[in-house]
Design an enzyme around this catalytic site. Structure first.
Site, PDB file in Angstrom:
ATOM      1  NE  ARG A   1      -9.935  -5.552   0.741  1.00  0.00           N
ATOM      2  CZ  ARG A   1      -9.196  -4.565   1.271  1.00  0.00           C
ATOM      3  NH1 ARG A   1      -9.774  -3.613   1.979  1.00  0.00           N
ATOM      4  NH2 ARG A   1      -7.902  -4.512   1.052  1.00  0.00           N
TER       5      ARG A   1
ATOM      6  CB  CYS B   1     -14.052   0.612   0.437  1.00  0.00           C
ATOM      7  SG  CYS B   1     -13.457   2.310   0.488  1.00  0.00           S
TER       8      CYS B   1
ATOM      9  CG  ASP C   1     -13.850   5.959  -0.831  1.00  0.00           C
ATOM     10  OD1 ASP C   1     -13.753   5.704   0.392  1.00  0.00           O
ATOM     11  OD2 ASP C   1     -12.864   6.048  -1.590  1.00  0.00           O
TER      12      ASP C   1
ATOM     13  NE  ARG D   1      -3.791   0.557   1.994  1.00  0.00           N
ATOM     14  CZ  ARG D   1      -4.970   0.441   2.622  1.00  0.00           C
ATOM     15  NH1 ARG D   1      -5.169   1.055   3.783  1.00  0.00           N
ATOM     16  NH2 ARG D   1      -5.943  -0.275   2.100  1.00  0.00           N
TER      17      ARG D   1
ATOM     18  CG  HIS E   1      -8.566  -0.081  -2.573  1.00  0.00           C
ATOM     19  ND1 HIS E   1      -7.724  -1.121  -2.227  1.00  0.00           N
ATOM     20  CD2 HIS E   1      -9.244   0.253  -1.439  1.00  0.00           C
ATOM     21  CE1 HIS E   1      -7.887  -1.394  -0.939  1.00  0.00           C
ATOM     22  NE2 HIS E   1      -8.799  -0.591  -0.441  1.00  0.00           N
TER      23      HIS E   1
ATOM     24  CD  GLN F   1     -12.925  -2.428  -0.391  1.00  0.00           C
ATOM     25  OE1 GLN F   1     -12.109  -2.311   0.511  1.00  0.00           O
ATOM     26  NE2 GLN F   1     -14.110  -3.002  -0.197  1.00  0.00           N
TER      27      GLN F   1
HETATM   28  N1  NVA Z   1     -10.311   6.401  -1.166  1.00  0.00           N
HETATM   29  C1  NVA Z   1      -9.927   5.951   0.160  1.00  0.00           C
HETATM   30  C2  NVA Z   1     -10.087   4.484   0.302  1.00  0.00           C
HETATM   31  C3  NVA Z   1      -9.818   3.966   1.689  1.00  0.00           C
HETATM   32  C4  NVA Z   1      -9.842   2.459   1.794  1.00  0.00           C
HETATM   33  C5  NVA Z   1      -8.493   6.372   0.449  1.00  0.00           C
HETATM   34  O1  NVA Z   1      -7.665   6.265  -0.450  1.00  0.00           O
HETATM   35  O2  NVA Z   1      -8.229   6.808   1.565  1.00  0.00           O
END
Ligand code: NVA
Length: 312
Positions: A296, A268, A228, A105, A132, A135
């Protein structure tokens, strides 16, 4: 040397429509019998690196890797200082000698691509600024569980269409043959290149990709409604400005009522009740957010299995 080139999962469309369906089928099977398959027996090590905050991703990868018979090796991104203390290239060569796969990540997609280029083992995107995809595998598994199919299902994503989740819904949704509608304020729409990339996939799968700035138009008649956070990780300094511009895009009870009567609501997580989503929607009977969180683990076990077996 391996007979097959190393495959990675850096963006949703790294999987063909057939491969995505196969991975989702496997995720479904693994969910029914979580402790039976041990493709990481040894245990083989999977390195997990986090340069941003995490809860679900770390927990679900660690649990899933253990269930597959492997060892989840947590590498603290702050301690490693990837790209600061040493180059991505050097880190890739070191970790590729210790681990069978690398789950990362981070911020820029280019960092992940550089890791994949030099690691010599499969690299998995555990969230970047752009995508992502893990997800989305979980989300597609969740939609399939609740709607029995993916092709032809209409999904409306309301909120920050330029963030990782908007992009991933465009690519993964069209790969699955879904009709993906994105509603975002001007300035927060997905890049035109991303929409074209999704539209090209849709011509093969029979799906579609539509973007605009009218949340009501997007949600009306949708089978699935997604939102989101308005403030993705790394965007915290824009919080005040974003709160104002995104306010009309909140997934309120009133907006959700325009979707199909049996529509499901997805997020998410982490969620901010009263901001991007009403508590009544997030905690209501049509919310499937806890299924998404559980899925997940099953979905990631499936992609790790696919990659470690040489993705043939
Ligand atoms: N768009 C959000 C997703 C978090 C799982 C972020 O990047 O923080």
């Amino acid at each position: 040397m391996s007979a097959h080139p190393v495959r990675h999962f850096l963006a949703d469309d790294d999987l063909t429509p057939e491969e995505q369906a196969r991975v989702l089928d496997l995720a479904f099977e693994l969910k029914q019998a979580p402790y039976d398959a041990k493709p990481l027996a040894g245990p083989r090590t999977v390195a997990m690196i986090f340069d941003k905050q995490t809860l679900r991703t770390q927990a679900s990868f660690a649990a899933g890797i253990a269930e597959l018979g492997g060892f989840p090796m947590l590498v603290d991104g702050a301690l490693a200082g990837i790209g600061v203390r040493e180059s991505v290239h050097d880190v890739a060569r070191v970790l590729g000698r210790q681990a069978s796969m690398i789950v990362w990540r981070t911020y820029a997609q280019a960092r992940l691509e550089e890791m994949a280029e030099h690691a010599g083992v499969p690299v998995v995107n555990a969230l970047t600024d752009d995508f992502h995809p893990c997800q989305l595998l979980a989300d597609l598994l969740t939609v399939r569980e609740h709607k029995q199919q993916l092709a032809g299902v209409t999904v409306a994503f309301v909120g920050d269409g330029a963030c990782n989740m908007g992009n991933s819904w465009l690519l993964a949704g069209t790969t699955a043959g879904m009709h993906v509608r994105i509603a975002s304020p001007e300035g927060y729409l997905p890049d035109a290149a991303m929409v074209e990339r999704a539209a090209a996939i849709a011509t093969i799968t029979g799906g579609s990709a539509t973007v605009g700035s009218d949340p009501l138009a997007a949600v009306t008649g949708a089978d699935v409604v997604v939102t989101d956070t308005w403030i993705s990780m790394g965007r915290e300094d824009e919080a005040a400005a974003r709160a104002e511009v995104f306010a009309p895009y909140s997934l309120t009870t009133a907006l959700f009522e325009h979707a199909e009567p049996d529509a499901i609501a997805m997020h998410c997580l982490p969620a901010y009740r009263g901001k991007e989503i009403d508590a009544e929607v997030l905690d209501g009977p049509q919310s499937v957010v806890w299924d998404e969180a559980e899925n997940r683990r099953h979905a990631q076990k499936a992609i790790l299995t696919f990659l470690v077996q040489g993705a043939t």
